[in-house]
Write an enzyme that holds these catalytic residues in place. Sequence first.
Site, PDB file in Angstrom:
ATOM      1  N   HIS A 228      10.661  -3.194   1.026  1.00  0.00           N
ATOM      2  CA  HIS A 228       9.251  -3.609   1.104  1.00  0.00           C
ATOM      3  C   HIS A 228       9.075  -5.046   1.580  1.00  0.00           C
ATOM      4  O   HIS A 228       8.012  -5.385   2.102  1.00  0.00           O
ATOM      5  CB  HIS A 228       8.559  -3.366  -0.232  1.00  0.00           C
ATOM      6  CG  HIS A 228       8.401  -1.910  -0.514  1.00  0.00           C
ATOM      7  ND1 HIS A 228       7.426  -1.139   0.076  1.00  0.00           N
ATOM      8  CD2 HIS A 228       9.148  -1.066  -1.259  1.00  0.00           C
ATOM      9  CE1 HIS A 228       7.571   0.110  -0.318  1.00  0.00           C
ATOM     10  NE2 HIS A 228       8.608   0.180  -1.129  1.00  0.00           N
ATOM     11  N   GLU A 229      10.083  -5.862   1.420  1.00  0.00           N
ATOM     12  CA  GLU A 229       9.992  -7.239   1.906  1.00  0.00           C
ATOM     13  C   GLU A 229      10.370  -7.332   3.382  1.00  0.00           C
ATOM     14  O   GLU A 229       9.797  -8.130   4.107  1.00  0.00           O
ATOM     15  CB  GLU A 229      10.908  -8.167   1.097  1.00  0.00           C
ATOM     16  CG  GLU A 229      10.479  -8.404  -0.332  1.00  0.00           C
ATOM     17  CD  GLU A 229       9.227  -9.235  -0.471  1.00  0.00           C
ATOM     18  OE1 GLU A 229       8.799  -9.889   0.504  1.00  0.00           O
ATOM     19  OE2 GLU A 229       8.660  -9.228  -1.579  1.00  0.00           O
ATOM     20  N   GLY A 230      11.353  -6.530   3.795  1.00  0.00           N
ATOM     21  CA  GLY A 230      11.904  -6.716   5.132  1.00  0.00           C
ATOM     22  C   GLY A 230      12.644  -8.045   5.163  1.00  0.00           C
ATOM     23  O   GLY A 230      12.678  -8.774   4.178  1.00  0.00           O
TER      24      GLY A 230
END
Length: 146
Positions: A14-16
């Site tokens: 979800h952060e990348g």
Amino acid sequence: MKISDVGIELITEHEGCKLQAYGDPATGAEPWTIGYGHTGPDVGPGLHITQDQAVEFLRRDVERAEKCINNSVKVTLTQGQFDALCSFVYNVGCGALGKSTLLVKLNAGGDDDLVAQEFLRWTKAAGKEMPGLVTRRKAEMETFLA
């Protein structure tokens, strides 16, 4: 407790990972972010890091999230619950967890389904609903209930 590989994957998915600093998607500026969602006084416009540095920031930031949860939660957690909370705290911060109804309900020994619904109250940034946060909170709910 410590985060599992599932929890690390939840965060990194979800952060990348961006090796060039970028402004917050909601504001276009503060807080500046780099790597896997790392923020702080060491991050600003023009900063560039290596993949190894991104992993080191992730490791240190996860340790802070673990400490926050271990100090704040007064009930026994499953690994899935801990992993979901690590992702949540990694994203919103320890102070937000401390003021949250999620923590109050969790520490009161509330029903897991009702506690999990509290994740969905955290889908806005700068007052705007963010589709990426909706997706993340749903994934955290699923992990919490797994």
